[in-house]
Design a protein around this motif. Sequence first.
Motif, short mmCIF file in Angstrom:
data_model
loop_
_atom_site.label_atom_id
_atom_site.label_comp_id
_atom_site.label_asym_id
_atom_site.label_seq_id
_atom_site.Cartn_x
_atom_site.Cartn_y
_atom_site.Cartn_z
N GLY A 1 0.79 -1.21 0.00
CA GLY A 1 0.00 0.00 0.00
C GLY A 1 0.83 1.27 0.00
O GLY A 1 0.27 2.36 -0.01
N ALA A 2 2.15 1.17 0.01
CA ALA A 2 3.00 2.36 -0.01
C ALA A 2 2.98 2.98 -1.41
O ALA A 2 2.82 2.28 -2.39
CB ALA A 2 4.42 1.99 0.38
N PRO A 3 3.14 4.30 -1.49
CA PRO A 3 3.16 4.95 -2.81
C PRO A 3 4.31 4.43 -3.68
O PRO A 3 5.40 4.15 -3.18
CB PRO A 3 3.37 6.42 -2.49
CG PRO A 3 3.05 6.57 -1.06
CD PRO A 3 3.28 5.25 -0.41
N ILE B 1 7.18 2.18 -14.32
CA ILE B 1 7.61 2.10 -12.92
C ILE B 1 9.12 1.85 -12.96
O ILE B 1 9.56 0.75 -13.32
CB ILE B 1 6.90 0.94 -12.18
CG1 ILE B 1 5.39 0.96 -12.39
CG2 ILE B 1 7.27 0.94 -10.71
CD1 ILE B 1 4.68 2.14 -11.82
N PRO B 2 9.94 2.84 -12.62
CA PRO B 2 11.38 2.67 -12.74
C PRO B 2 11.97 1.62 -11.79
O PRO B 2 12.98 1.01 -12.10
CB PRO B 2 11.96 4.05 -12.46
CG PRO B 2 10.86 4.92 -12.04
CD PRO B 2 9.58 4.19 -12.19
N ASP B 3 11.35 1.42 -10.64
CA ASP B 3 11.86 0.44 -9.67
C ASP B 3 10.82 -0.66 -9.50
O ASP B 3 9.88 -0.54 -8.72
CB ASP B 3 12.14 1.13 -8.33
CG ASP B 3 12.70 0.19 -7.29
OD1 ASP B 3 13.08 -0.95 -7.65
OD2 ASP B 3 12.75 0.58 -6.11
N ALA B 4 10.98 -1.74 -10.23
CA ALA B 4 10.00 -2.83 -10.21
C ALA B 4 9.97 -3.57 -8.87
O ALA B 4 9.00 -4.26 -8.59
CB ALA B 4 10.29 -3.82 -11.33
N THR B 5 10.99 -3.39 -8.04
CA THR B 5 10.98 -4.05 -6.73
C THR B 5 9.92 -3.44 -5.83
O THR B 5 9.56 -4.02 -4.81
CB THR B 5 12.35 -3.99 -6.05
OG1 THR B 5 12.71 -2.63 -5.86
CG2 THR B 5 13.40 -4.72 -6.88
N ALA B 6 9.42 -2.26 -6.19
CA ALA B 6 8.38 -1.61 -5.40
C ALA B 6 7.00 -2.22 -5.66
O ALA B 6 6.07 -1.97 -4.91
CB ALA B 6 8.34 -0.11 -5.71
N LEU B 7 6.88 -3.02 -6.70
CA LEU B 7 5.61 -3.65 -7.03
C LEU B 7 5.43 -4.95 -6.25
O LEU B 7 6.41 -5.63 -5.95
CB LEU B 7 5.55 -3.95 -8.53
CG LEU B 7 5.66 -2.75 -9.45
CD1 LEU B 7 5.75 -3.20 -10.90
CD2 LEU B 7 4.50 -1.82 -9.25
N PRO B 8 4.20 -5.31 -5.93
CA PRO B 8 3.98 -6.59 -5.25
C PRO B 8 4.41 -7.76 -6.13
O PRO B 8 4.25 -7.72 -7.35
CB PRO B 8 2.47 -6.63 -5.03
CG PRO B 8 2.00 -5.23 -5.22
CD PRO B 8 2.97 -4.55 -6.12
N LYS C 1 -6.22 -9.23 -8.60
CA LYS C 1 -5.94 -9.15 -7.18
C LYS C 1 -5.79 -7.71 -6.66
O LYS C 1 -5.93 -7.47 -5.47
CB LYS C 1 -4.65 -9.90 -6.85
CG LYS C 1 -4.74 -11.38 -7.03
CD LYS C 1 -3.43 -12.02 -6.63
CE LYS C 1 -3.46 -13.51 -6.80
NZ LYS C 1 -2.19 -14.12 -6.45
N TYR C 2 -5.46 -6.78 -7.53
CA TYR C 2 -5.13 -5.43 -7.09
C TYR C 2 -5.93 -4.39 -7.84
O TYR C 2 -6.29 -4.59 -8.99
CB TYR C 2 -3.64 -5.13 -7.31
CG TYR C 2 -2.74 -5.89 -6.36
CD1 TYR C 2 -2.37 -5.35 -5.14
CD2 TYR C 2 -2.24 -7.14 -6.70
CE1 TYR C 2 -1.55 -6.04 -4.28
CE2 TYR C 2 -1.41 -7.84 -5.83
CZ TYR C 2 -1.07 -7.28 -4.63
OH TYR C 2 -0.26 -7.96 -3.78
N LYS C 3 -6.16 -3.25 -7.19
CA LYS C 3 -6.66 -2.07 -7.87
C LYS C 3 -5.62 -0.98 -7.65
O LYS C 3 -4.85 -1.01 -6.68
CB LYS C 3 -8.04 -1.67 -7.39
CG LYS C 3 -8.09 -1.03 -6.03
CD LYS C 3 -9.52 -0.60 -5.73
CE LYS C 3 -9.59 0.12 -4.41
NZ LYS C 3 -10.94 0.59 -4.13
#
Length: 90
Positions: free
Chosen positions: A23-25, A66-73, A80-82
Motif C-alpha cells: 500500500g505504499a506509494p 515504474i522505474p523500480d520494479a521491486t516496489a511492485l507486489p 488481485k489489485y486495484k
Amino acid sequence: MVDIIIGSIEPIAPSTSHQHPSGAPVEAELLHIREPRQRVVGPKGEERRRQPRQDPRKGRVLTLLIPDATALPKDLDVKKYKVLLRFMKK
C-alpha cells in the motif's frame, strides 16, 4: 590445477533490494495517454477480439513506467489489485 565449482556461491554483501510495505506509494512516469478502445468490427460484423472489451466512453488509457520494479507486489495481477493514482505537477 583447476578447481571446478558446480552451483552458486554465497553473495559477498547482503542483497540491496528493499521491500516496500504493502500500500505504499510507488513513483511512476507517465509515458502516453490515449482515448479508450472502440469496437473493432470484422468483415462479418462480429467483434474481432477474442475477449471483447468495453471501455468507458469518458475514460482515458494511461501508459505508466515504474522505474523500480521491486516496489511492485510480487503477486501483481489485474484480478488481485486495484490502483489508486495521485497526480502531482513537475
